[in-house]
Design a protein around this motif. Sequence first.
Motif, short mmCIF file in Angstrom:
data_model
loop_
_atom_site.label_atom_id
_atom_site.label_comp_id
_atom_site.label_asym_id
_atom_site.label_seq_id
_atom_site.Cartn_x
_atom_site.Cartn_y
_atom_site.Cartn_z
N GLY A 68 0.81 -1.21 0.00
CA GLY A 68 0.00 0.00 0.00
C GLY A 68 0.84 1.26 0.00
O GLY A 68 0.55 2.22 -0.72
N ALA A 69 1.91 1.27 0.81
CA ALA A 69 2.77 2.45 0.88
C ALA A 69 3.44 2.73 -0.46
O ALA A 69 3.48 3.88 -0.92
CB ALA A 69 3.82 2.25 1.98
N LEU A 70 3.98 1.69 -1.10
CA LEU A 70 4.68 1.88 -2.36
C LEU A 70 3.71 2.29 -3.47
O LEU A 70 4.01 3.18 -4.27
CB LEU A 70 5.42 0.60 -2.74
CG LEU A 70 6.54 0.17 -1.79
CD1 LEU A 70 7.08 -1.20 -2.19
CD2 LEU A 70 7.66 1.21 -1.77
N ALA A 71 2.55 1.65 -3.51
CA ALA A 71 1.56 2.02 -4.52
C ALA A 71 1.06 3.45 -4.29
O ALA A 71 0.79 4.19 -5.25
CB ALA A 71 0.39 1.04 -4.50
N ALA A 72 0.95 3.85 -3.02
CA ALA A 72 0.50 5.21 -2.72
C ALA A 72 1.49 6.24 -3.25
O ALA A 72 1.09 7.26 -3.83
CB ALA A 72 0.33 5.37 -1.21
N ILE A 73 2.77 5.98 -3.05
CA ILE A 73 3.79 6.90 -3.57
C ILE A 73 3.67 7.00 -5.09
O ILE A 73 3.73 8.09 -5.68
CB ILE A 73 5.20 6.43 -3.17
CG1 ILE A 73 5.35 6.48 -1.65
CG2 ILE A 73 6.27 7.28 -3.84
CD1 ILE A 73 6.60 5.78 -1.13
N TRP A 74 3.50 5.86 -5.74
CA TRP A 74 3.41 5.84 -7.20
C TRP A 74 2.19 6.60 -7.70
O TRP A 74 2.29 7.43 -8.61
CB TRP A 74 3.37 4.38 -7.66
CG TRP A 74 3.83 4.18 -9.08
CD1 TRP A 74 3.06 4.08 -10.18
CD2 TRP A 74 5.18 4.05 -9.52
NE1 TRP A 74 3.85 3.89 -11.30
CE2 TRP A 74 5.14 3.87 -10.90
CE3 TRP A 74 6.41 4.07 -8.86
CZ2 TRP A 74 6.31 3.71 -11.67
CZ3 TRP A 74 7.56 3.90 -9.61
CH2 TRP A 74 7.51 3.74 -11.00
N LEU A 75 1.02 6.33 -7.10
CA LEU A 75 -0.21 6.99 -7.53
C LEU A 75 -0.20 8.47 -7.17
O LEU A 75 -0.78 9.30 -7.88
CB LEU A 75 -1.42 6.31 -6.91
CG LEU A 75 -1.69 4.87 -7.35
CD1 LEU A 75 -2.89 4.29 -6.61
CD2 LEU A 75 -1.90 4.79 -8.86
N ARG A 76 0.45 8.81 -6.08
CA ARG A 76 0.56 10.22 -5.72
C ARG A 76 1.35 10.99 -6.77
O ARG A 76 1.06 12.16 -7.07
CB ARG A 76 1.24 10.34 -4.35
CG ARG A 76 1.13 11.70 -3.71
CD ARG A 76 1.51 11.66 -2.25
NE ARG A 76 2.88 11.22 -2.05
CZ ARG A 76 3.41 10.99 -0.84
NH1 ARG A 76 2.64 11.13 0.25
NH2 ARG A 76 4.66 10.62 -0.71
#
Length: 541
Positions: free
Chosen positions: A348-356
Amino acid sequence: MMTMPTEPDLKIAQANTAIARIDPVRALQQILAGQELAFLDVREDGEIAAGHPFFTVACPYSRLETEVAALVPRTTVPVLLLDGGDGIADRAAAALIDMNYTQVSVVAGGFPGWCRAGLSWGGGAQLSAQARAEMPVAGAAVDSIDADTLVCWQASGQTVCLVDCSAEEDFSQATVPGARWLPTLELACRLPALTDAETCVVLSSVGNNDALTGASLLALSGFKGPVALLEDGSCGWALSGRDLARGNRSVALPELDRPAQVNVRAAATDVLSSHHVPLIGHRGIDALRCDPHRTTFLFDIRSPAEAKADPLRAFTCVPGSNLIAATAQWIGVRRAQVVLADDLGLRGALAAIWLRQLGHDVHVALVDDDLRSMRAVPGAAFRIEAPECSARDALHAVWSGKGRFLDLRPSTAFRAGHVPGSTWSVRPRLAALAADPRRPFYIIADGGPGAGLATLDLLNFGHGISHVIVGGFEELKAIGAPVESSPGVPSRRAAIDSAINDAPNYQSILKGGDDAMRQFLAWEKALLGQLDHPEQAEFGT
């Protein structure tokens, strides 16, 4: 649910006078303005694959009403529609207005007008996500090795862990021999279960993008082991004159034991803190969903097996690697609010950075009983009940001169086999069919709602009441209808539904051989250069 009208529907003609038009330059300014907005390309898949602006979301008119609610769930968000300059956006706008969308505009001149204005565009699918993969992440510089170097390493006895980060479907078609499939967002969590910290991990993919994404995510996670990229991935391996392993079966993702789970949670805590990714609970999610001025998407990004074993009813199940590789397939609103559900938090953290970095406002929710108890918010389901008839009745009507066959299956299926005398078409082209109310259409389709939507348009165009054949082409064959093939009909130009001829997909690349692979690699590497500086700044890297 919509039922079949009994007389021509005048809503399209009435709505056209109220549809706002915006020139392409001003449209791009709105797209980059920092507010929520849906930029929908309503052309068909083949047209979109041949070329489209960055930041568009594919929502073909042939499926518009059935797909738009999931892509754009808030009906008050501004919507920009792009067509081929052929007026299809006007029809799409009328349909959206009828579905209570309140801020619908059409880009004047469609895609041809966009190109005439000198604005950037590219070919293929998921351009924004693909271009983002080409952008470096701070601290993610990784050496590349070519196929010859990998072979030398292996021949010398050097231990390597070769991982293919491609989509599972691509991996199953062909990969570098000896590669293990592990999708991009699973790397940081599950690599320790495959190898030790001293072994060099070599990342591969169809070309370069998925491997680049995997390397970036590993760097963001704090992974300390040696990592290298296989230059040009499977295509580079094949272009070196070596055979690919084909027909591969992906194995289950490596299980994480208790110590590994503790390590992943610790890494997640570090990433969430250092990159200021907010955690959110069920009350916070409810508050986001209740905000009438924002669009909120909820995704369960765990693996399909995990999501099935522990379902979250309020969340849409999309593996995280798929979501970051093809974001516009699920998120149709720029700068939306996104909540990612994960059990251990690192994915979730890594995907959040990417989508952000794609402009979204992202939160991570750790799976707990409160999330499990949340209920889905009912969506605006669109259904249509179209008149139906049996294959036998349809065949009798057509053979007696009282009807016509209209085949709405994919153009590739029509070429392979169809009932003689059938006309192939697709919803945006129905207006060109000669109207003859005395000989209504009997529609051959492969199921789904597209045929029902076509019956509405046909009625508006003066064709009378059309009927959808129950069982479609297969049922017609079963009762003895003759079948013929037509390799050149419809022509490539007419087959606007099919992306096979234009989009760089792995199946066509493999069939096309060395030239197709070189073209695909050139397409990947040219993406970033096609973006203007303001558009590159949108990625926020």
